[in-house]
Motif scaffolding. Structure first.
Motif, PDB file in Angstrom:
ATOM      1  N   ALA A  34       0.828  -1.207   0.000  1.00 52.61           N
ATOM      2  CA  ALA A  34       0.000   0.000   0.000  1.00 52.61           C
ATOM      3  C   ALA A  34       0.867   1.263   0.000  1.00 52.61           C
ATOM      4  CB  ALA A  34      -0.913   0.019   1.227  1.00 52.61           C
ATOM      5  N   GLN A  35       0.303   2.331  -0.551  1.00 49.93           N
ATOM      6  CA  GLN A  35       0.869   3.657  -0.382  1.00 49.93           C
ATOM      7  C   GLN A  35       0.239   4.234   0.879  1.00 49.93           C
ATOM      8  OE1 GLN A  35       3.227   4.715  -2.251  1.00 49.93           O
ATOM      9  NE2 GLN A  35       3.088   3.427  -4.070  1.00 49.93           N
ATOM     10  N   VAL A  36       1.050   4.581   1.862  1.00 47.78           N
ATOM     11  CA  VAL A  36       0.540   4.941   3.187  1.00 47.78           C
ATOM     12  C   VAL A  36       0.851   6.391   3.523  1.00 47.78           C
ATOM     13  CG1 VAL A  36       0.711   4.474   5.661  1.00 47.78           C
ATOM     14  CG2 VAL A  36       0.700   2.575   4.024  1.00 47.78           C
ATOM     15  N   ILE A  37      -0.153   7.057   4.071  1.00 49.79           N
ATOM     16  CA  ILE A  37       0.027   8.392   4.635  1.00 49.79           C
ATOM     17  C   ILE A  37      -0.171   8.276   6.139  1.00 49.79           C
ATOM     18  CG2 ILE A  37      -0.815  10.774   4.714  1.00 49.79           C
ATOM     19  CD1 ILE A  37      -1.972  10.253   1.867  1.00 49.79           C
ATOM     20  N   GLU A  43       5.144  16.044  14.825  1.00 44.70           N
ATOM     21  CA  GLU A  43       5.947  16.241  13.617  1.00 44.70           C
ATOM     22  C   GLU A  43       7.203  15.385  13.656  1.00 44.70           C
ATOM     23  OE1 GLU A  43       6.465  18.048   9.945  1.00 44.70           O
ATOM     24  OE2 GLU A  43       5.094  19.061  11.323  1.00 44.70           O
ATOM     25  N   GLU A  44       7.868  15.388  14.808  1.00 45.61           N
ATOM     26  CA  GLU A  44       9.131  14.666  14.932  1.00 45.61           C
ATOM     27  C   GLU A  44       8.928  13.163  14.789  1.00 45.61           C
ATOM     28  OE1 GLU A  44      12.869  14.119  18.086  1.00 45.61           O
ATOM     29  OE2 GLU A  44      11.179  15.421  18.577  1.00 45.61           O
ATOM     30  N   ALA A  49       8.992   8.130  11.603  1.00 43.02           N
ATOM     31  CA  ALA A  49       8.336   6.872  11.227  1.00 43.02           C
ATOM     32  C   ALA A  49       8.180   6.770   9.718  1.00 43.02           C
ATOM     33  CB  ALA A  49       6.974   6.776  11.906  1.00 43.02           C
ATOM     34  N   ALA A  50       7.768   7.864   9.087  1.00 42.23           N
ATOM     35  CA  ALA A  50       7.577   7.858   7.637  1.00 42.23           C
ATOM     36  C   ALA A  50       8.895   7.620   6.901  1.00 42.23           C
ATOM     37  CB  ALA A  50       6.949   9.173   7.186  1.00 42.23           C
ATOM     38  N   CYS A  55       7.215   5.904   3.674  1.00 39.29           N
ATOM     39  CA  CYS A  55       5.864   6.321   3.323  1.00 39.29           C
ATOM     40  C   CYS A  55       5.743   7.820   3.570  1.00 39.29           C
ATOM     41  CB  CYS A  55       4.813   5.537   4.111  1.00 39.29           C
ATOM     42  SG  CYS A  55       4.893   5.750   5.906  1.00 39.29           S
ATOM     43  N   ASP A  56       4.550   8.370   3.442  1.00 38.66           N
ATOM     44  CA  ASP A  56       4.346   9.808   3.585  1.00 38.66           C
ATOM     45  C   ASP A  56       3.850  10.158   4.991  1.00 38.66           C
ATOM     46  OD1 ASP A  56       4.788   9.627   0.788  1.00 38.66           O
ATOM     47  OD2 ASP A  56       3.661  11.482   0.514  1.00 38.66           O
ATOM     48  N   PHE A  57       4.080  11.407   5.369  1.00 36.74           N
ATOM     49  CA  PHE A  57       3.606  11.900   6.664  1.00 36.74           C
ATOM     50  C   PHE A  57       2.934  13.252   6.490  1.00 36.74           C
ATOM     51  CE2 PHE A  57       4.594  14.842  10.218  1.00 36.74           C
ATOM     52  CZ  PHE A  57       3.695  14.323  11.144  1.00 36.74           C
ATOM     53  N   VAL A  58       1.787  13.417   7.148  1.00 42.41           N
ATOM     54  CA  VAL A  58       1.100  14.703   7.208  1.00 42.41           C
ATOM     55  C   VAL A  58       0.773  14.976   8.673  1.00 42.41           C
ATOM     56  CG1 VAL A  58      -0.977  15.994   6.590  1.00 42.41           C
ATOM     57  CG2 VAL A  58       0.112  14.503   4.892  1.00 42.41           C
TER      58      VAL A  58
END
Length: 243
Positions: A34-37, A43-44, A49-50, A55-58
């Motif tokens: 999977a592509q994971v957000i 933030e840190e 983790a991303a 994977c991505d982080f928001v």
């Protein structure tokens, strides 16, 4: 022959994905294609983790509509769409008598545990309906929602609300399961030590608490095509505590 990836081509948002169960879910989803957000307040921790999981982080506050809208935009702009939403972010207050629970305690568990799930539905369901794209919502509830814990009345109520709402809204192709979460020191009302956990674990027939891997495996199944005829269920990943 290459192994079959159960979540290949799927795009998933995992809230509270920087640590604990959420991180375990994100890792399993990435492993399965999977592509994971990852969505998280930290933030840190989220960025770390991303980066590790690739994977991505928001950064997102799941109690804010604007942050859910930003998560949807990221999924669409970065990956072309969205398929799976894992509402994992959760909160509790320290174990204490109900008459000492403050309005802040109440608002905390209801906003993080219940309002966030409503917001995810209110923001994301129109997208799935408009695009005619099957969507999977997985809520991380708790065994406390079906077998209440002492001195955690409003936490119990918040998780029961999530379970009930998931069953009622099953036409959304939503799945739900109840499990123990990783805020044991708050549930206990004292430090999370091996000695203090004995009573907590004594009610689990299999003799241990659930792990991120246990939860991640269940989520992977619910998010996969293998569970395409399952909706509105409450899958208890609890070692038999609710039997």
């Amino acid at each position: 022959m290459a192994p079959h990836l159960r979540l290949q081509f799927k795009v998933a948002i995992v809230t509270g994905g920087a640590s604990g169960f959420g991180r375990g879910i994100a890792a399993k989803f990435v492993e399965e294609g999977a592509q994971v957000i990852i969505a998280d307040l930290s933030e840190e921790a989220g960025s770390a983790a991303a980066a590790e999981l690739k994977c991505d982080f928001v950064r997102a506050d799941v109690t804010r509509r604007a942050d859910w809208e930003a998560l949807l935009r990221t999924a669409v702009d970065r990956f072309g769409g969205l398929d799976v939403v894992v509402n994992n972010a959760g909160m509790t207050y320290a174990n204490k008598p109900t008459e000492t629970v403050t309005e802040h305690d109440f608002d905390l568990v209801m906003n993080v545990n219940v309002k966030s799930v409503w917001l995810s539905t209110d923001v994301l369901l129109p997208y799935f309906l408009e695009k005619k794209r099957p969507g999977c919502f997985i809520q991380i509830a708790s065994t406390a929602g079906v077998r209440p814990r002492p001195n955690l009345t409003w936490y119990n109520a918040s998780k029961a609300a999530v379970i009930n709402a998931t069953k009622v809204r099953r036409a959304m192709q939503t799945s739900c399961y109840a499990t123990n979460v990783t805020m044991t020191h708050l549930f206990l009302g004292k430090p999370d030590t091996e000695e203090n956990r004995k009573g907590f674990l004594s009610v689990v027939p299999l003799g241990r608490g659930s792990t991120p891997a246990d939860v991640a495996n269940a989520c992977c199944y619910l998010a996969s095509e293998e569970a395409s005829f399952i909706t509105g269920v409450n899958l208890e990943v609890d070692g038999g505590r609710c039997v």
